[in-house]
Enzyme design. Sequence first.
Site, PDB file in Angstrom:
ATOM      1  CG  HIS A  56      -2.007  -0.938   1.226  1.00 27.42           C
ATOM      2  ND1 HIS A  56      -3.159  -0.744   1.946  1.00 27.42           N
ATOM      3  CD2 HIS A  56      -2.176  -2.121   0.572  1.00 27.42           C
ATOM      4  CE1 HIS A  56      -3.984  -1.750   1.754  1.00 27.42           C
ATOM      5  NE2 HIS A  56      -3.405  -2.605   0.917  1.00 27.42           N
ATOM      6  CD  GLU A  58      -2.125   4.378   3.055  1.00 26.50           C
ATOM      7  OE1 GLU A  58      -3.302   4.616   3.361  1.00 26.50           O
ATOM      8  OE2 GLU A  58      -1.806   3.528   2.193  1.00 26.50           O
ATOM      9  CB  CYS A  89      -2.336   1.927   6.048  1.00 29.71           C
ATOM     10  SG  CYS A  89      -1.885   1.059   4.515  1.00 29.71           S
TER      11      CYS A  89
END
Length: 171
Positions: A56, A58, A89
Amino acid sequence: MELYDKDEYFMSEAIKEAKKAETLGEVPIGAVIVYQDQIIARSHNLRETTQNAITHAELMAIQEACKAIGSWRLEETTLYVTLEPCPMCAGAILQSRIPRVVYGARDPKAGSVDSLYRLLNDSRLNHECDVTEGVLADECGSLLTNFFKAIRERKKEEKRKMKLNEKENCD
């Protein structure tokens, strides 16, 4: 520069990252991490490219920021991300001690900052974040809406073509 102007500027940088993801066929989510008014990390979703569930935007930005600072503690940083972080996250944000998170669009299906959960502001945990939501939310949301709309239209067209081929084969 005032805080809101800074937030818009750095969110626009996160949007640039989201657009990079989109060009790769990835869900258009981008993130940047800022320390002392400088971007020290930037990333975008790469789940489809890497076939790795944890790539992801992040998480990859957090890894890059840790390298830049030389510590797992990202104190005195701000994370800008185009979509409200998911539970994974949000957990990484808390673990890395990021004190401030700014996000664009809410995520009603997986948002763990305001929508479904409030992980970043849960006083039972050992760290809490200052959260600013809705910075350039319309632009962030439009990226996602248009991306998924295009996917639905492409699938609909593929289905239509399959039916035509089936019909031609039956004749």
